[in-house]
Scaffold this motif. Structure first.
Motif, PDB file in Angstrom:
ATOM      1  N   LEU A 168     -13.103   2.012 -13.861  1.00 34.46           N
ATOM      2  CA  LEU A 168     -11.582   1.930 -14.091  1.00 34.46           C
ATOM      3  C   LEU A 168     -10.741   2.063 -12.561  1.00 34.46           C
ATOM      4  O   LEU A 168     -10.740   2.266 -11.269  1.00 34.46           O
ATOM      5  N   VAL A 169      -9.759   0.979 -13.095  1.00 36.25           N
ATOM      6  CA  VAL A 169      -8.590  -0.157 -11.789  1.00 36.25           C
ATOM      7  C   VAL A 169      -7.392   1.007 -11.588  1.00 36.25           C
ATOM      8  O   VAL A 169      -6.700   0.514 -13.277  1.00 36.25           O
ATOM      9  N   LEU A 170      -6.937   1.518 -10.917  1.00 39.42           N
ATOM     10  CA  LEU A 170      -5.728   2.083 -11.360  1.00 39.42           C
ATOM     11  C   LEU A 170      -4.916   1.150  -9.843  1.00 39.42           C
ATOM     12  O   LEU A 170      -4.732   0.456  -9.043  1.00 39.42           O
ATOM     13  N   LYS A 171      -3.363   0.767 -11.065  1.00 32.04           N
ATOM     14  CA  LYS A 171      -2.874  -0.250  -9.818  1.00 32.04           C
ATOM     15  C   LYS A 171      -1.713   1.257  -8.950  1.00 32.04           C
ATOM     16  O   LYS A 171      -0.728   1.705  -9.839  1.00 32.04           O
ATOM     17  N   MET A 172      -1.635   0.780  -7.827  1.00 33.83           N
ATOM     18  CA  MET A 172      -0.913   1.531  -6.966  1.00 33.83           C
ATOM     19  C   MET A 172       0.014   0.930  -6.406  1.00 33.83           C
ATOM     20  O   MET A 172       0.140   0.150  -5.695  1.00 33.83           O
ATOM     21  N   ASP A 173       1.036   1.819  -6.200  1.00 29.51           N
ATOM     22  CA  ASP A 173       2.567   1.492  -5.633  1.00 29.51           C
ATOM     23  C   ASP A 173       1.946   1.516  -4.537  1.00 29.51           C
ATOM     24  O   ASP A 173       0.572   1.928  -3.579  1.00 29.51           O
ATOM     25  N   ASN A 174       2.848   0.506  -3.487  1.00 28.17           N
ATOM     26  CA  ASN A 174       2.097  -0.105  -1.325  1.00 28.17           C
ATOM     27  C   ASN A 174       3.530   0.325  -0.859  1.00 28.17           C
ATOM     28  O   ASN A 174       3.231  -0.455  -0.051  1.00 28.17           O
ATOM     29  N   THR A 175       4.352   0.664  -1.589  1.00 33.09           N
ATOM     30  CA  THR A 175       5.914   0.847   0.205  1.00 33.09           C
ATOM     31  C   THR A 175       6.260   1.911  -0.332  1.00 33.09           C
ATOM     32  O   THR A 175       5.973   2.897  -0.176  1.00 33.09           O
ATOM     33  N   SER A 176       7.314   2.560   1.393  1.00 34.17           N
ATOM     34  CA  SER A 176       7.639   3.361   1.240  1.00 34.17           C
ATOM     35  C   SER A 176       8.284   4.773   0.631  1.00 34.17           C
ATOM     36  O   SER A 176       7.951   5.992   0.449  1.00 34.17           O
ATOM     37  N   SER A 177       8.584   3.710  -0.582  1.00 34.72           N
ATOM     38  CA  SER A 177       8.423   4.834  -2.101  1.00 34.72           C
ATOM     39  C   SER A 177       7.807   5.272  -2.920  1.00 34.72           C
ATOM     40  O   SER A 177       8.347   6.417  -3.238  1.00 34.72           O
ATOM     41  N   GLY A 210       7.190  -9.705  -1.116  1.00 32.76           N
ATOM     42  CA  GLY A 210       6.519  -9.975  -0.029  1.00 32.76           C
ATOM     43  C   GLY A 210       6.037  -8.651   0.112  1.00 32.76           C
ATOM     44  O   GLY A 210       5.173  -8.697   0.981  1.00 32.76           O
ATOM     45  N   MET A 211       6.340  -8.417  -1.071  1.00 29.45           N
ATOM     46  CA  MET A 211       5.031  -6.538  -0.541  1.00 29.45           C
ATOM     47  C   MET A 211       3.864  -7.340  -1.129  1.00 29.45           C
ATOM     48  O   MET A 211       3.486  -8.273  -1.414  1.00 29.45           O
ATOM     49  N   THR A 212       3.312  -5.563  -0.878  1.00 27.06           N
ATOM     50  CA  THR A 212       1.710  -5.552  -1.712  1.00 27.06           C
ATOM     51  C   THR A 212       1.751  -4.560  -2.829  1.00 27.06           C
ATOM     52  O   THR A 212       2.569  -3.154  -3.157  1.00 27.06           O
ATOM     53  N   ARG A 213       0.807  -5.109  -3.414  1.00 29.75           N
ATOM     54  CA  ARG A 213       0.304  -3.631  -4.509  1.00 29.75           C
ATOM     55  C   ARG A 213      -1.261  -3.123  -4.625  1.00 29.75           C
ATOM     56  O   ARG A 213      -2.292  -4.053  -3.730  1.00 29.75           O
ATOM     57  N   LEU A 214      -1.525  -1.765  -4.994  1.00 26.59           N
ATOM     58  CA  LEU A 214      -2.812  -1.632  -4.610  1.00 26.59           C
ATOM     59  C   LEU A 214      -3.785  -1.379  -5.614  1.00 26.59           C
ATOM     60  O   LEU A 214      -3.303  -1.188  -6.972  1.00 26.59           O
ATOM     61  N   ALA A 215      -5.345  -2.456  -5.657  1.00 31.52           N
ATOM     62  CA  ALA A 215      -5.700  -2.099  -7.172  1.00 31.52           C
ATOM     63  C   ALA A 215      -7.003  -1.178  -6.648  1.00 31.52           C
ATOM     64  O   ALA A 215      -8.260  -1.536  -5.736  1.00 31.52           O
ATOM     65  N   ALA A 216      -7.192   0.716  -6.732  1.00 31.01           N
ATOM     66  CA  ALA A 216      -8.073   0.576  -6.415  1.00 31.01           C
ATOM     67  C   ALA A 216      -8.881   1.054  -7.878  1.00 31.01           C
ATOM     68  O   ALA A 216      -8.390   1.967  -8.903  1.00 31.01           O
ATOM     69  N   PRO A 226      11.180   3.629 -10.687  1.00 34.15           N
ATOM     70  CA  PRO A 226       9.594   3.643 -11.554  1.00 34.15           C
ATOM     71  C   PRO A 226       8.766   4.905 -10.629  1.00 34.15           C
ATOM     72  O   PRO A 226       7.569   4.377 -10.996  1.00 34.15           O
ATOM     73  N   TYR A 227       8.710   4.928  -9.387  1.00 33.38           N
ATOM     74  CA  TYR A 227       7.833   5.415  -8.412  1.00 33.38           C
ATOM     75  C   TYR A 227       6.959   7.062  -8.521  1.00 33.38           C
ATOM     76  O   TYR A 227       6.548   7.872  -8.089  1.00 33.38           O
ATOM     77  N   ASN A 228       7.458   7.193  -9.540  1.00 32.00           N
ATOM     78  CA  ASN A 228       7.286   9.344  -9.985  1.00 32.00           C
ATOM     79  C   ASN A 228       5.961   9.090 -11.285  1.00 32.00           C
ATOM     80  O   ASN A 228       5.190  10.267 -11.753  1.00 32.00           O
ATOM     81  N   LEU A 229       5.420   8.050 -11.881  1.00 33.00           N
ATOM     82  CA  LEU A 229       4.181   7.611 -13.254  1.00 33.00           C
ATOM     83  C   LEU A 229       3.039   8.319 -12.241  1.00 33.00           C
ATOM     84  O   LEU A 229       2.583   7.107 -11.279  1.00 33.00           O
ATOM     85  N   PHE A 230       2.278   9.352 -13.069  1.00 37.93           N
ATOM     86  CA  PHE A 230       1.219   9.241 -12.303  1.00 37.93           C
ATOM     87  C   PHE A 230       0.361   9.193 -13.733  1.00 37.93           C
ATOM     88  O   PHE A 230       1.046   9.535 -14.797  1.00 37.93           O
ATOM     89  N   ALA A 231      -1.343   9.262 -12.891  1.00 34.55           N
ATOM     90  CA  ALA A 231      -1.621  10.018 -13.811  1.00 34.55           C
ATOM     91  C   ALA A 231      -3.439  10.548 -13.831  1.00 34.55           C
ATOM     92  O   ALA A 231      -3.770  10.728 -12.741  1.00 34.55           O
ATOM     93  N   ARG A 232      -3.483  11.703 -15.057  1.00 29.55           N
ATOM     94  CA  ARG A 232      -4.385  12.583 -14.175  1.00 29.55           C
ATOM     95  C   ARG A 232      -6.189  11.311 -15.193  1.00 29.55           C
ATOM     96  O   ARG A 232      -5.929  11.669 -15.950  1.00 29.55           O
ATOM     97  N   ALA A 282      -0.371   6.136   2.880  1.00 29.13           N
ATOM     98  CA  ALA A 282      -1.440   7.812   1.438  1.00 29.13           C
ATOM     99  C   ALA A 282      -0.794   9.423   1.931  1.00 29.13           C
ATOM    100  O   ALA A 282      -0.602   9.564   2.904  1.00 29.13           O
ATOM    101  N   ALA A 283      -1.173  10.164   0.890  1.00 34.74           N
ATOM    102  CA  ALA A 283      -0.959  11.789   1.372  1.00 34.74           C
ATOM    103  C   ALA A 283      -2.018  11.619   2.698  1.00 34.74           C
ATOM    104  O   ALA A 283      -3.094  11.698   2.342  1.00 34.74           O
ATOM    105  N   ALA A 284      -1.456  13.250   3.451  1.00 35.51           N
ATOM    106  CA  ALA A 284      -2.678  13.519   4.260  1.00 35.51           C
ATOM    107  C   ALA A 284      -3.385  13.951   4.015  1.00 35.51           C
ATOM    108  O   ALA A 284      -4.061  14.971   2.931  1.00 35.51           O
TER     109      ALA A 284
END
Length: 338
Positions: free
Chosen positions: A71-80, A101-107, A175-181, A242-244
């Motif tokens: 499974l690969v989740l596309k994750m935002d990678n800005t301060s938001s 010029g921003m980046t995004r993560l594939a986790a 759009p920074y409030n979309l999460f997945a279980r 990332a969260a602490a």
């Protein structure tokens, strides 16, 4: 041949339970005639001696039936995106350039699937070359129509908002409030064989000496730079979100210098959307244990594996958790210091 896939956004997918309980595998894979085989049969499924995304051994207390897709989740990678959730459970992460010029993560998730992960953002055509080598299924907020057409054409399964497990988190703005279980979304995937190793894994003792490098900075062209520090055997992002306690446990940072083209459309803000070309060849820098080894990377096609080499021969990545930086060859830059 890639398997035929069914889109979660278009139709209902029959759920296949993802089993994460111990399966009685042997740590060393030895036993009878199977001693020369890296896989052993258990509970009707094959278990490899190592995980495909880390090269680490599969141990009894954390083993899983390896009959589900990566499974690969596309994750935002800005301060938001702060705080990002779920990076600490990822096996491998790829950072790629997006518009502005921003980046995004594939986790990448395989050996562990977290309860929650996000913020979830949209796919890019760049992801085809990133996820295809392990035939991964993607968790995404969606994509532009032109990108969805290309993702479909590549046979990549994806799940978007509306599929099982997706939710909007309170206290965050769209759009920074979309999460997945992720544990719920994982039940939508279809069974399959253990994927091939994402990288060629090896032993840290066999890594060329290289040069001291306890810090590095990967610049993606002026819009974003990811800065790393090495301490106590791990690499830590100095300017991450990332969260602490949920940071990615990077044992290695692999930098690949890549060609970046135009994806052929613009985002809602009018920015041209870049497309990373993860095929061909280029310069590679492998950071491990406070040193850097220079080499080259090659990839014969979008679905082909990444191969690394030095002038002395094949370059293997020490088994562990690896963060891959896809730094633009022309506009980007990589610096490091002792």
């Amino acid at each position: 041949m890639r398997r035929t896939r069914t889109r979660a956004l278009a139709s209902t997918i029959a759920a296949t339970a993802l089993v994460l309980s111990a399966c009685g595998s042997s740590d060393d894979g030895a036993g009878g005639d199977e001693g020369n085989d890296p896989q052993a049969t258990s509970a009707g499924s094959k278990l490899a001696a190592t995980w495909p995304l880390t090269g680490l051994p599969v141990k009894g207390e954390d083993s899983a039936v390896q009959d589900h897709p990566v499974l690969v989740l596309k994750m935002d990678n800005t301060s938001s995106s702060a705080p990002q959730v779920g990076l600490g459970s990822a096996d491998l992460v790829v950072e790629e350039l997006v518009e502005g010029g921003m980046t995004r993560l594939a986790a990448f998730y395989y050996s562990r699937v977290p309860d929650d992960a996000g913020p979830v953002r949209s796919m890019r055509a760049s992801d085809i070359g990133i996820v295809s080598p392990v035939d991964a299924s993607m968790v995404t907020s969606g994509a532009a129509p032109i990108t969805i057409k290309r993702i479909n054409g590549a046979g990549i399964e994806f799940f978007g908002e509306g599929a099982k497990g997706f939710y909007r988190a309170g206290g965050r703005s769209a759009p920074y409030n979309l999460f997945a279980r992720m544990d719920e979304t994982a039940t939508l995937t279809r069974g399959g064989e253990r994927p091939a190793d994402y990288l060629t894994w090896g032993d840290a003792a066999d890594l060329p000496k290289g040069k001291p490098a306890t810090s590095l900075a990967a610049s993606f062209g002026g819009g974003h730079t990811t800065s790393w520090s090495f301490s106590d055997g791990r690499y830590t992002i100095d300017n991450g979100y990332a969260a602490a306690g949920d940071e990615f446990p990077a044992d290695s940072v692999l930098v690949l210098r890549v060609e970046v083209g135009d994806a052929g459309y613009r985002d809602p803000a009018g920015n041209p959307v870049p497309e990373t070309k993860l095929e061909g060849k280029g310069e590679a820098m492998l950071f491990h244990d406070g040193r850097v080894v220079r080499g080259t990377w090659s990839k014969d096609g979008l679905g082909a594996p990444i191969e690394l080499a030095t002038k002395q021969g094949e370059l293997k990545v020490p088994a562990g958790h690896t963060w891959i930086e896809l730094v633009p060859r022309e506009a980007g830059n990589v610096t490091f210091a002792r």
